[in-house]
Scaffold this motif. Structure first.
Motif, short mmCIF file in Angstrom:
data_model
loop_
_atom_site.label_atom_id
_atom_site.label_comp_id
_atom_site.label_asym_id
_atom_site.label_seq_id
_atom_site.Cartn_x
_atom_site.Cartn_y
_atom_site.Cartn_z
N UNK A 1 51.96 40.50 32.17
CA UNK A 1 53.22 40.16 31.48
C UNK A 1 54.24 39.56 32.45
N UNK A 2 54.19 40.03 33.72
CA UNK A 2 55.14 39.51 34.71
C UNK A 2 54.67 38.20 35.33
N UNK A 3 53.56 37.66 34.85
CA UNK A 3 53.02 36.40 35.35
C UNK A 3 52.64 36.47 36.83
N UNK A 4 52.37 37.69 37.32
CA UNK A 4 51.94 37.82 38.71
C UNK A 4 50.43 37.57 38.87
N UNK A 5 49.70 37.73 37.79
CA UNK A 5 48.27 37.38 37.79
C UNK A 5 48.01 36.53 36.57
N UNK A 6 47.00 35.70 36.67
CA UNK A 6 46.66 34.82 35.55
C UNK A 6 45.95 35.62 34.46
N UNK A 7 45.93 35.09 33.24
CA UNK A 7 45.17 35.78 32.18
C UNK A 7 43.69 35.91 32.51
N UNK A 8 43.15 34.93 33.21
CA UNK A 8 41.74 35.02 33.59
C UNK A 8 41.51 36.18 34.56
N UNK A 9 42.46 36.34 35.51
CA UNK A 9 42.36 37.46 36.45
C UNK A 9 42.52 38.79 35.71
N UNK A 10 43.42 38.87 34.77
CA UNK A 10 43.62 40.09 33.99
C UNK A 10 42.36 40.43 33.19
N UNK A 11 41.74 39.40 32.59
CA UNK A 11 40.52 39.64 31.83
C UNK A 11 39.39 40.13 32.74
N UNK A 12 39.28 39.53 33.92
CA UNK A 12 38.23 39.93 34.86
C UNK A 12 38.42 41.36 35.33
N UNK A 13 39.67 41.73 35.68
CA UNK A 13 39.92 43.09 36.15
C UNK A 13 39.70 44.10 35.04
N UNK B 1 37.69 43.75 32.41
CA UNK B 1 36.25 43.82 32.15
C UNK B 1 35.54 44.66 33.20
N UNK B 2 35.96 44.54 34.44
CA UNK B 2 35.32 45.31 35.50
C UNK B 2 35.53 46.80 35.29
N UNK B 3 36.73 47.19 34.89
CA UNK B 3 37.02 48.61 34.67
C UNK B 3 36.28 49.13 33.44
N UNK B 4 36.24 48.31 32.38
CA UNK B 4 35.50 48.72 31.17
C UNK B 4 34.01 48.88 31.49
N UNK B 5 33.49 47.99 32.33
CA UNK B 5 32.08 48.09 32.71
C UNK B 5 31.81 49.38 33.47
N UNK B 6 32.76 49.81 34.30
CA UNK B 6 32.60 51.06 35.01
C UNK B 6 32.61 52.24 34.04
N UNK B 7 33.44 52.22 33.04
CA UNK B 7 33.44 53.27 32.02
C UNK B 7 32.13 53.28 31.23
N UNK B 8 31.63 52.10 30.93
CA UNK B 8 30.35 52.03 30.21
C UNK B 8 29.21 52.58 31.07
N UNK B 9 29.26 52.27 32.36
CA UNK B 9 28.24 52.81 33.25
C UNK B 9 28.31 54.33 33.32
N UNK C 1 49.29 44.85 45.19
CA UNK C 1 48.50 45.48 46.26
C UNK C 1 47.70 46.66 45.72
N UNK C 2 48.31 47.41 44.81
CA UNK C 2 47.57 48.53 44.20
C UNK C 2 46.38 48.02 43.40
N UNK C 3 46.54 46.92 42.73
CA UNK C 3 45.43 46.33 41.96
C UNK C 3 44.30 45.90 42.89
N UNK C 4 44.65 45.28 44.01
CA UNK C 4 43.63 44.86 44.95
C UNK C 4 42.90 46.08 45.54
N UNK C 5 43.66 47.15 45.82
CA UNK C 5 43.05 48.35 46.37
C UNK C 5 42.10 49.00 45.37
N UNK C 6 42.49 49.04 44.09
CA UNK C 6 41.60 49.58 43.06
C UNK C 6 40.34 48.74 42.93
#
Length: 498
Positions: A215-227, A229-237, A428-433
């Motif tokens: 929402x703050x335009x600090x990451x692109x929508x594509x980056x938001x979708x990728x991050x 999806x990665x977290x959802x994939x971890x929950x599915x695993x 930075x917290x997002x990158x660390x996660x």
């Protein structure tokens, strides 16, 4: 007459009751199956594992060999084969028939004589037996043919008993491999679940953080979708890990002979270190496998059974001889001797059966040759299995080393990020996660490959046909192999001289 008719009717009634009592309808089988279903379900509830016990691999293998029903069935069949061998041994005993007869008359038996010629003397009545006579007889009979066949049958029964022992041993070896395979599935799934849950707990506000940055335009929508999806994939695993864990627990409890539920905990500390397995040369392992695999023993025993069958056919081609000795006692006082022995021999030869016996001998002799070829073919299969199992363990070791290096690299980056970088801001917290997710995935892959490495080692032991490969075991096996090679060289040299 009426009494006799009543007896006949009663006898026919008893025969009818016995005949119909042995018949079962479909409904009878359905009721019997329902009773067994209830009985077996209740029996499965009797043995239960304590909830607070972490089972180790040796304990699981021990419980499986003590409680597994397949092993118990094979041991019972082994006991049956042993009893059959005893029965065949007892078949060599001669026949002993004991009889005793007593006769009594209401009057004295007598006889008279009549003159053959008109001028001959005529005698009056005379007697040659008592009113009451007791005759006692013991008959010893020995058939040379039956004795020889019983002897050969006992040898075959002994071979079948040894074959059953080898089958039980192979079932036990396969059970050990199954327990090891499922044990490491449970252990790896346990660690994967703990790692994933800990990671998800650490990154529990990740969705909110991604939405905030997007929402703050600090990451692109594509980056938001990728991050996302990665977290959802971890929950599915995590869900997949839990399902795999429950399935493996159920299978492990079934192998251990307990009620199949997911309530079991194993000691996964074995996955905290990488073992160092030692192997002899490939040719040595192949020869040990050819010496130890139960299937090869079984083929050799089956060949010996056919060899004995050939001897039985040869024996049946000879004339049959029957030796007997009778002891008789008769209390008739008119006899000169009241005790006597009778010795005799009977011999018979069926000439027209000889061509059939020759055909049987040729067929069993061909079967012996077939078993020899089968033994060689099975030996080739065993050597191939050893090589495949060795290649599998080498491949799993390479995969483990690769996954271990990957995890160590990712873990080093994560440690450096936590130590050297001052975490400021949501980005930075997002990158660390993101680093945490990648490190956790590599750690789980390393644990899974380590479990596969352990399983491949036990698969190699199963292919060789041994329980362990310690230095002591290898020395004993090598000494036994060297002794067998010396004996084989001696036999080959003597055969060449002949």
């Amino acid at each position: 007459m009426l009494k006799r008719s009543f007896s006949v009717v009663m006898a026919l009634g008893v025969i009818a009751v016995l005949a119909f009592a042995g018949c079962k309808s479909e409904e009878d089988f359905r009721l019997e199956r329902a009773n067994y279903a209830r009985l077996h379900f209740e029996q499965s509830q009797f043995k239960e594992l304590p909830q607070d016990v972490r089972l180790t691999l040796p304990e699981c293998i021990r419980l499986a060999h003590e409680n597994n029903l397949d092993v118990k069935v094979n041991k019972l069949e082994e006991a049956v084969a042993h009893e059959m061998r005893t029965a065949e041994l007892l078949g060599m005993l001669p026949e002993i028939n004991i009889s005793n007869s007593f006769t009594g008359r209401s009057n004295t038996p007598a006889s008279s004589s009549k003159a053959y010629k008109s001028g001959g003397a005529t005698y009056g009545a005379s007697t040659s037996s008592d009113r009451n006579i007791n005759a006692f007889n013991i008959d010893f009979a020995l058939s040379v043919m039956d004795f020889g066949l019983a002897f050969f049958n006992s040898q075959q029964a002994h071979d079948r008993y040894l074959m059953r022992q080898q089958r039980t041993e192979r079932v036990s070896q396969n059970l050990t491999l199954d327990v090891v395979r499922v044990y490491f599935q449970v252990a790896a799934a346990q660690r994967a679940i703990n790692i994933t849950r800990g990671l998800l707990a650490t990154c529990r506000d990740r969705y909110t953080l991604i939405k905030k940055l997007s929402d703050a335009k600090k990451i692109t929508p594509f980056r938001a979708f990728d991050e996302t999806s990665r977290f959802i994939e971890m929950e599915r695993k995590l869900t997949d890990y839990i399902l795999d864990y429950q399935n493996a627990c159920i299978e492990l409890r079934s192998l251990l002979g307990y009620y199949p539920t997911a309530n079991i905990t194993v000691d996964d500390s074995v996955l905290a270190r990488v073992p160092e397995f030692k192997f002899p040369e490939m040719e040595v392992m192949e020869q040990i496998a050819l010496m130890k695999r139960p299937e090869l023993y079984e083929i050799d025993m089956q060949k010996h059974i056919n060899v004995i069958e050939c001897r039985k056919v040869l024996l049946s081609m000879f004339p049959s001889a029957r030796l007997f000795a009778d002891y008789n006692n008769n209390n008739n006082s008119f006899l000169y001797k009241e005790n006597w022995w009778e010795l005799g021999i009977q011999s018979a030869f069926n000439l027209l059966k000889v061509p059939q016996k020759i055909g049987e001998y040729m067929s069993y002799d061909a079967q012996v040759e077939a078993e020899q070829v089968r033994s060689y073919g099975q030996a080739i299969t065993v050597m191939a299995q050893v090589r495949i199992a060795h290649a599998d363990i080498m491949a799993n070791k390479e995969i483990l080393d690769t996954n271990t290096r990957t995890f160590e690299n990712y873990n080093t980056h994560l440690t450096n990020s936590l130590k050297n970088q001052k975490i400021t801001g949501d980005l930075s917290r997002l990158e660390l996660d993101h680093i945490r997710l990648t490190t956790a995935e590599s750690d789980i892959q390393r644990i899974m490959s380590l479990g596969s490495y352990y399983v491949s080692y036990y698969r190699l032991l199963n292919a060789i046909g041994i329980r362990s490969m310690s230095d002591k075991d290898l020395k004993e096996l090598t000494d036994e192999l060297n002794a067998a090679q010396k004996a084989a060289k001696t036999e080959i040299a003597s055969a060449a001289v002949k």
